[in-house]
Design a protein around this motif. Structure first.
Motif, short mmCIF file in Angstrom:
data_model
loop_
_atom_site.label_atom_id
_atom_site.label_comp_id
_atom_site.label_asym_id
_atom_site.label_seq_id
_atom_site.Cartn_x
_atom_site.Cartn_y
_atom_site.Cartn_z
N ASP A 81 -5.01 -3.92 0.11
CA ASP A 81 -5.34 -5.05 0.98
C ASP A 81 -4.40 -6.21 0.68
N PRO A 82 -3.79 -6.84 1.72
CA PRO A 82 -2.85 -7.94 1.48
C PRO A 82 -3.44 -9.08 0.67
N GLU A 83 -4.68 -9.43 0.94
CA GLU A 83 -5.30 -10.52 0.18
C GLU A 83 -5.39 -10.17 -1.30
N LEU A 102 3.33 -10.20 5.68
CA LEU A 102 3.29 -10.12 7.13
C LEU A 102 3.59 -8.70 7.58
N ASP A 103 3.13 -8.39 8.78
CA ASP A 103 3.35 -7.08 9.36
C ASP A 103 4.75 -7.04 9.96
N LYS A 108 3.01 -10.60 12.41
CA LYS A 108 1.78 -11.34 12.14
C LYS A 108 1.59 -11.55 10.64
N LEU A 110 -0.44 -11.60 7.53
CA LEU A 110 -1.67 -10.94 7.10
C LEU A 110 -2.37 -11.68 5.97
N ALA A 111 -1.60 -12.35 5.12
CA ALA A 111 -2.19 -13.11 4.01
C ALA A 111 -1.15 -14.12 3.52
N GLY A 155 1.79 -0.17 4.24
CA GLY A 155 0.48 -0.55 4.76
C GLY A 155 -0.33 0.66 5.18
N GLN A 161 4.73 -3.46 5.60
CA GLN A 161 4.48 -4.90 5.45
C GLN A 161 5.59 -5.52 4.60
#
Length: 751
Positions: A81-83, A102-103, A108, A110-111, A155, A161
């Motif tokens: 998970d990015p977070e 980011l993706d 986008k 992501l975190a 990802g 990512q």
């Protein structure tokens, strides 16, 4: 006579060398103009810039490497998970101002954590091509410059990512002292970051603010010059065959203001060792500039010193002429006279008596030649004369004139080397040198502290990947980590009671979490080397710790800096843990003043190293010393360790010490002159002459069997050849006398 043999060449060489040494003495000990800024101060600024460049290069490379290792470890463990990625990253390392995931397909975010990272600089060239994912320097809206480091993450569902981390390009956060400043300069001379000026912005007087404005202008001007200088090739920028800093470094002089001159040292970022691979930081084209205003010195010629140098040169010429005259009168002239006399006798000219020199081996040879002349000519000795050798005329020998010549020359060498330009601890050491020793020591302490913090942070990052249920995978992980992190000599996982679960590298040492909760420890008393251990708790495995033993050689390498003397890391009891030179584990410091300096540095931890530099005067020697404790945060700041450095002030390029060194050099050259020339005469002339004197006396005493061979083709050799001819003549003369029949007596009838 041959050109390279005999008595003439060494005496001629003695004359030439005396004149050359006199000219050199008049030049180096004569006129002495003081430079505007002492060379030692300029060299210190250059070393300061090199230290800053090394620290910045190591910091950038470590951040890039840590991000790449983290991405590789995360990709091995599967999509995350990015977070959580950013959370774990911030817990392991507190070195980035901002992080973002980011993706890659949609762009986008992501975190994100920390400082907001602008994304306008991201384009196709950044993500593809030969220089894909190469760190980029980006200027923020605030005007600050950040270095963007990137790594690709796997990802979910095959998506990719991009992990981006930004950090500043600031120089190490150390105490630079008043009006000292450092800057990070890009290609073209653009100043990306500065340090030191903010310490002066609190000054209130107009004069101090005006001085600050002057320094800022000088920083801008010198930055342009430094960027232009560092465009050179590092190999061609140095003296042929010289070593040292792998990048381009040097010194610059700025303008003067109120009796002070802006001095600066610059150094480009370069890899510490080309064999270790390329450095990301070295490819950014950055330069570190260190600037400090120093008091301008008067550039006047000292007339008295110029006259003193001429007098020293004149005294050498006078004593040299006396020495040459002694050799000419007592060695060369008698030897040439013997050469002529022996050749006359060998040709058969026996009418005129031999001119016998007054004393020494020449007198012995001359007296022996006179005896052989009388034997060849059948002439009896004059009335009152005897063949016995008069003792008074033959005392001493050719070694006496050599000793007298050496004494005459030593009368100049000894005073020049031991009395002229002696400092004897009375030289005034510039305060700048003490401050630079203190500040550079603080920089080394900061670098060593960061290295230990980095070592512990690496363990924290690695510990999150450990699965104690799979010991084979854990040992593979430890071996891979040990291969990547060269600062460790051993890695192992231990339980709370000290049992080893998995290990890699050298034999582990004891680690117990029950008795000691500290994450950095030192042990190994009584062993050859101290043992430095760092630990990180293994998540989700209570009581387990990942321990890494830091190589002492790694710490030693951080302390080796030119122009800083001997550097050591000591504990709170002033016992040595690492050193730039050889040391014994936990040995004390060599001077009684150094432990006091270490204790004073630890007392002033809150105030920084402002007062942690001093001069130690012992006899005629002056030592500059400094101490800097580990401060600034991290697990290493609570150890109570201190970096202490000291060096002999005589190594500084200060005019007084340079004159003393030149005087000693002139004296040593004079001693070399004595050894070479007089040794030449002794080996080639005096020793063969003494042997010749003994042979000539044996010949005169009736030894006609010994054949005489010349050792050298010179004057002594010519006399030996003549004596051999005389021996043959004496032998023929006696054989003729032995063959001559006895004369018959007349008979009585014949009267």
């Amino acid at each position: 006579m041959p050109l390279l043999g005999g008595i003439r060449p060494p005496i001629a060489l003695l004359c030439v060398l005396i004149l050359a040494l006199a000219g050199l003495t008049a030049k180096v000990l004569g006129p002495g103009t003081e430079p505007v800024v002492p060379k030692a101060v300029l060299s210190s600024q250059q070393y300061f810039a090199q230290d800053g460049a090394i620290a910045l290069r190591a910091s950038i490379d470590e951040r890039v490497t840590d991000l790449e290792r983290t991405a590789t470890a995360l990709n091995t463990g599967g999509p995350a998970d990015p977070e959580r990625v950013l959370s774990d990253l911030s817990k392991a390392y507190q070195k980035w101002t901002g992080t973002t995931v980011l993706d890659l397909e949609s762009g986008k975010v992501l975190a994100a954590r920390g400082e907001r990272i602008p994304l306008a600089w991201l384009d196709k060239d950044v993500l593809t091509g030969d220089k894909a994912l190469t760190p980029r320097m980006v200027r923020l809206e605030t005007g600050d410059v950040r270095l963007m480091t990137m790594a690709v993450l796997d990802g979910k569902e095959g998506a990719q990512q991009l992990l981006i981390a930004s950090n500043s390009l600031s120089v190490p956060s150390i105490n630079l002292g008043p009006f000292r400043s450092m800057a990070v300069v890009a290609r073209g001379g653009e100043v990306l970051a500065t340090a030191g000026f903010e310490q002066s912005e609190a000054l209130n007087s107009d004069a101090e603010r005006e001085k600050l404005t002057f320094l800022q202008k000088q920083m801008s001007r010198l930055s342009d010059l430094a960027a232009e200088e560092t465009e050179q090739n590092p190999v061609s920028a140095r003296e042929p065959g010289s070593r040292g800093y792998p990048g381009v470094s040097g010194t610059l002089l700025g303008e003067d203001y109120n009796g002070r001159v802006a001095t600066a040292g610059y150094a480009s970022l370069a890899a510490s060792d080309p064999e270790d691979g390329e450095s990301v930081a070295a490819g950014l084209g950055l330069t570190v500039l260190a600037m400090l205003p120093v008091v301008q010195q008067q550039t006047v010629t000292e007339d008295s010193r110029q006259l003193f140098g001429l007098l020293a040169a004149g005294a050498l010429v006078l004593l040299g002429l006396l020495a040459v005259a002694v050799l000419w009168m007592t060695v060369q002239r008698p030897l040439l006279g013997l050469f002529l006399e022996s050749r006359r006798l060998a040709r058969g000219d026996l009418i005129r008596p031999v001119t016998v020199p007054r004393w020494g081996e020449a007198a012995r040879i001359g007296f022996a030649l006179e005896r052989t002349r009388r034997q060849l000519g059948g002439v009896s000795a004059p009335d009152g004369a005897t063949d016995a050798r008069p003792a008074g005329r033959f005392r001493g020998g050719a070694r006496g004139p050599l000793a007298l010549t050496a004494v005459l020359l030593l009368l100049w060498c000894v005073p020049v080397g031991f009395l002229l330009n002696r400092t004897d601890g009375t030289v005034s050491i510039p305060a700048v040198m003490v401050n630079d020793q203190r500040d550079r020591t603080d920089l080394v302490a900061d670098r060593a502290r960061r290295a230990l913090n980095e070592a512990q942070a690496d363990l924290v990052s690695t510990s999150r990947l450990i699965d104690t249920d799979d010991l084979a995978a854990t040992e593979r992980l430890l071996k891979d980590a040990l291969r990547e992190h060269t600062r460790y000599q051993a890695l192992y996982v231990v339980r709370e009671d000290g049992d080893i679960v998995a290990r890699a590298g050298d034999d582990p040492h004891t680690w117990s979490a029950k008795k000691d909760r500290s994450l950095v420890r030192v042990s190994g008393k009584g062993e050859r080397k101290p043992v430095v251990q760092t630990g990180a708790p293994v998540p989700e495995h209570e009581g387990m710790t990942l321990v890494g033993e830091v190589r002492v050689e790694f710490l030693n390498s951080l302390l080796k800096r030119p122009g800083l003397g001997e550097v050591r890391i000591v504990n709170a009891d002033a016992r040595t843990l690492a050193a730039s030179d050889g040391f014994l584990a936990f040995e004390g410091l060599p001077s009684d003043a150094l432990p006091d300096l270490v204790r004073a540095a630890n007392v002033q931890v809150g105030a920084g190293p402002v007062e942690n530099g001093l001069l130690i005067r012992h006899g005629g020697a002056v030592t500059v010393a400094a101490a800097a404790p580990f401060t600034g945060g991290g697990v290493a700041s609570d150890l109570g360790w201190t970096v202490v450095s000291w060096q002999n002030a005589g190594q500084f390029e200060i005019t007084a010490y340079e004159r003393e060194d030149r005087s000693v050099l002139a004296s040593l050259l004079g001693l070399a002159l004595i050894v070479v020339c007089l040794g030449w005469i002794h080996l080639v002339v005096v020793r063969p002459l003494r042997a010749l004197a003994a042979d000539a006396e044996k010949l005169a005493d009736g030894d006609l069997k010994t054949v005489h061979y010349p050792r050298y083709q010179d004057e002594v050799g010519a006399v030996v050849r003549s004596i051999e001819l005389i021996r043959q003549q004496l032998q023929a003369h006696r054989q003729a006398q032995a063959r001559r029949p006895a004369e018959p007596r007349p008979s009585a009838g014949g009267r």
